[in-house]
Design a protein around this motif. Structure first.
Motif, PDB file in Angstrom:
ATOM      1  N   SER A 135       0.593  -1.499  -0.351  1.00 18.29           N
ATOM      2  CA  SER A 135       0.097   0.233  -0.027  1.00 18.29           C
ATOM      3  C   SER A 135       0.819   1.247   0.109  1.00 18.29           C
ATOM      4  O   SER A 135       1.943   1.438   0.209  1.00 18.29           O
ATOM      5  N   GLN A 136       1.029   2.319  -0.751  1.00 23.12           N
ATOM      6  CA  GLN A 136       1.582   3.498  -1.152  1.00 23.12           C
ATOM      7  C   GLN A 136       1.750   4.676   0.184  1.00 23.12           C
ATOM      8  O   GLN A 136       2.570   4.824   1.013  1.00 23.12           O
ATOM      9  N   ARG A 137       0.472   4.540   0.909  1.00 21.89           N
ATOM     10  CA  ARG A 137       0.364   5.390   1.794  1.00 21.89           C
ATOM     11  C   ARG A 137       0.876   4.603   3.410  1.00 21.89           C
ATOM     12  O   ARG A 137       1.414   5.375   3.823  1.00 21.89           O
ATOM     13  N   ILE A 138       1.188   3.189   3.479  1.00 24.62           N
ATOM     14  CA  ILE A 138       1.983   2.848   4.750  1.00 24.62           C
ATOM     15  C   ILE A 138       3.419   2.319   4.268  1.00 24.62           C
ATOM     16  O   ILE A 138       4.079   3.238   5.117  1.00 24.62           O
ATOM     17  N   PHE A 153       5.002   4.970   2.485  1.00 26.19           N
ATOM     18  CA  PHE A 153       5.300   6.556   2.655  1.00 26.19           C
ATOM     19  C   PHE A 153       5.681   6.695   4.322  1.00 26.19           C
ATOM     20  O   PHE A 153       6.268   7.720   4.390  1.00 26.19           O
ATOM     21  N   VAL A 154       4.963   6.127   4.684  1.00 23.86           N
ATOM     22  CA  VAL A 154       4.123   6.188   6.075  1.00 23.86           C
ATOM     23  C   VAL A 154       6.129   6.325   6.807  1.00 23.86           C
ATOM     24  O   VAL A 154       6.870   7.004   8.108  1.00 23.86           O
ATOM     25  N   ASN A 186       8.873   7.693   5.568  1.00 19.34           N
ATOM     26  CA  ASN A 186       8.823   9.309   6.344  1.00 19.34           C
ATOM     27  C   ASN A 186       9.550   8.664   7.607  1.00 19.34           C
ATOM     28  O   ASN A 186      10.371   9.675   7.840  1.00 19.34           O
ATOM     29  N   TRP A 225       9.474   8.034  -5.281  1.00 14.38           N
ATOM     30  CA  TRP A 225       9.136   7.973  -4.296  1.00 14.38           C
ATOM     31  C   TRP A 225      10.127   9.567  -3.612  1.00 14.38           C
ATOM     32  O   TRP A 225      10.429  10.052  -4.802  1.00 14.38           O
TER      33      TRP A 225
END
Length: 378
Positions: free
Chosen positions: A63-66, A68-69, A72, A175
Motif C-alpha cells: 500500500s503506497q500510503r503505508i 510512505f508512512v 517518512n 518516491w
C-alpha cells in the motif's frame, strides 16, 4: 538475483580496497577505514533497525500510503541523527583530521538509501541496478582522483556517490526525497515501541565495525590497516551470510511450523558458508606471494586464523534466527551486550599482549562466547 546483488556488493568494495592498497600505504588505508567504520556505525544506528521492523509488515508495504508512512519515519530519524553528528563534527572540526571531517559524507550519503525497502518488497532487479551504480561510480571517481596527495577525499567520494545515485533512483521510481513532519508524540511512541530491536541493531553494528577504530586508537594506523584487511574479508562473508539470513527470515515469519522450516534451511546455509570459507582459503594460498609482498610475511596466517571465527558464526545462526522469529529480543540483546563487551576487552588486552594475532583471537573468542550463549539460552 539477491546472490548477484551480493556479488556486486562484495566485488566492488574489494576492487576499491585493492586500488587503495596499491596506491597508498597500509597506515593511510588504516586511517581511511577507521573513520569509514566510525561513520558507518552511526549510519547503521540511524536506520533504527528498519530492516527487521519492515519484515513483519512486508505485505502491508504494498500500500503506497503505508509505504510512505514508514519511509517518512525512517527519513526523519536519519536526518535527526545526521544533524546531530554534523553539528558535533563542526564544533570539533579544529580537533579532527581532514580525513575524519570529510568522512561525515559516509553518514550523509546514506540519508536516502532505500535498499532495506527494496529487499523487503522483493525489488531485487532494482536493488541490483541501484547497488551496481553506486559501487561503479565511487570506484571510477576514486580511480581517477585519489592519490597520495588526495587520499583524504576517499570517504567523501564514496558518500557523494551513494547520495547522488539514491536521489536519481528515488526520483525515477517516484518516491519522496523530502519528509512530512508527523506529530512528535507519534514518532516517540513509534521509537519507544521499537526501542529494544534498535538497541540490538546498535550493539550489533558496534560488534561488526568497532574492531578497526579500536585498533587504530590503541595500536596505531599501521595495525588498523592490517586489521582492516582481515575485517574486509570477514565482512565479505558476514555480508553473504547476512543476506542468506534475511532471505530465510521473511519466508518463515508467518508460518506456524517456522522452527522446523528454519532448522531445515540451516544445513543449506552452513554448506554455502563452508564453501565460501574454502574458497577464501584457496584464494589466500593462490595469491600468497602477492599478499606477502604488499603486507608482511605473516599476513596469510592472519587471514587463515580469521577464517576460524566463522565456525561459531555458522553454528550460532539457527539459534539467533529462532530468537528473531519468536521476538526474544531480550535474549538477543543480552547476548549482544556480552558479545560486544568480550570483543572490546579482548581487542585491547590480547592486542596489547600479542599484536595482530591477539586482535584476531579476540574475534574468535567473542564469536565462540556468542555461540555458547545462544545454545545455552535456547
Amino acid at each position: 538475483m539477491l546472490s548477484i546483488v551480493q556479488v556486486v556488493n562484495s566485488v566492488f568494495p574489494i576492487a576499491l580496497y585493492l586500488l587503495l592498497i596499491d596506491r597508498l600505504s597500509i597506515s593511510t588505508v588504516g586511517v581511511i577505514m577507521s573513520w569509514q567504520m566510525v561513520f558507518s556505525i552511526l549510519a547503521s544506528i540511524s536506520n533504527y533497525n528498519f530492516p527487521t521492523i519492515l519484515i513483519p509488515i512486508a505485505e502491508k508495504l504494498k500500500s503506497q500510503r503505508i509505504l510512505f508512512v514508514y519511509w517518512n519515519r525512517l527519513l526523519q530519524i536519519r536526518f535527526f541523527v545526521a544533524g546531530i553528528v554534523a553539528f558535533i563534527t563542526i564544533i570539533c572540526i579544529g580537533f579532527l583530521s581532514e580525513v575524519a571531517a570529510l568522512s561525515l559524507m559516509i553518514l550523509i550519503g546514506k540519508l536516502f538509501n532505500p535498499s532495506a525497502y527494496f529487499i523487503v518488497l522483493s525489488k531485487n532487479r532494482l536493488l541490483l541496478i541501484y547497488n551496481f551504480c553506486i559501487r561503479l561510480l565511487s570506484f571510477i571517481i576514486v580511480f581517477l582522483f585519489v592519490t597520495k596527495a588526495t587520499y583524504q577525499w576517499t570517504n567523501f567520494i564514496i558518500g557523494c556517490s551513494e547520495l547522488l545515485i539514491s536521489v536519481i533512483v528515488l526520483k525515477q521510481i517516484k518516491w519522496s526525497i523530502g519528509f512530512k513532519f508527523i506529530k512528535v508524540s507519534k514518532l516517540f511512541k513509534f521509537l519507544k515501541r521499537e526501542r529494544l530491536p534498535f538497541y540490538i541493531q546498535s550493539v550489533n553494528a558496534l560488534i561488526i565495525m568497532i574492531t578497526i577504530p579500536l585498533s587504530h586508537l590503541f595500536f596505531g594506523a599501521y595495525i588498523a590497516g592490517v586489521i582492516s584487511v582481515v575485517e574486509k574479508m570477514l565482512m565479505l562473508v558476514r555480508g553473504i551470510s547476512g543476506n542468506l539470513f534475511f532471505s530465510v527470515l521473511p519466508e518463515t515469519w508467518h508460518k506456524n511450523d517456522s522452527r522446523t522450516i528454519v532448522l531445515k534451511s540451516i544445513p543449506v546455509f552452513q554448506k554455502i558458508t563452508f564453501a565460501i570459507i574454502l574458497g577464501s582459503v584457496a584464494f589466500i594460498f593462490l595469491f600468497k606471494a602477492i599478499i606477502i609482498e604488499k603486507f608482511s610475511a605473516e599476513m596469510p596466517y592472519y587471514l587463515l586464523l580469521a577464517i576460524v571465527s566463522f565456525i561459531p558464526i555458522i553454528l550460532s545462526t539457527p539459534f539467533q534466527l529462532l530468537c528473531f522469529k519468536f521476538k526474544r529480543f531480550k535474549t538477543i540483546f543480552y547476548i549482544s551486550k556480552v558479545h560486544l563487551f568480550t570483543l572490546v576487552i579482548g581487542v585491547v588486552v590480547f592486542g596489547k599482549l600479542f599484536g595482530v594475532y591477539g586482535i584476531i583471537s579476540s574475534i574468535i573468542i567473542h564469536e565462540t562466547s556468542c555461540y555458547y550463549l545462544y545454545r545455552r539460552l535456547n
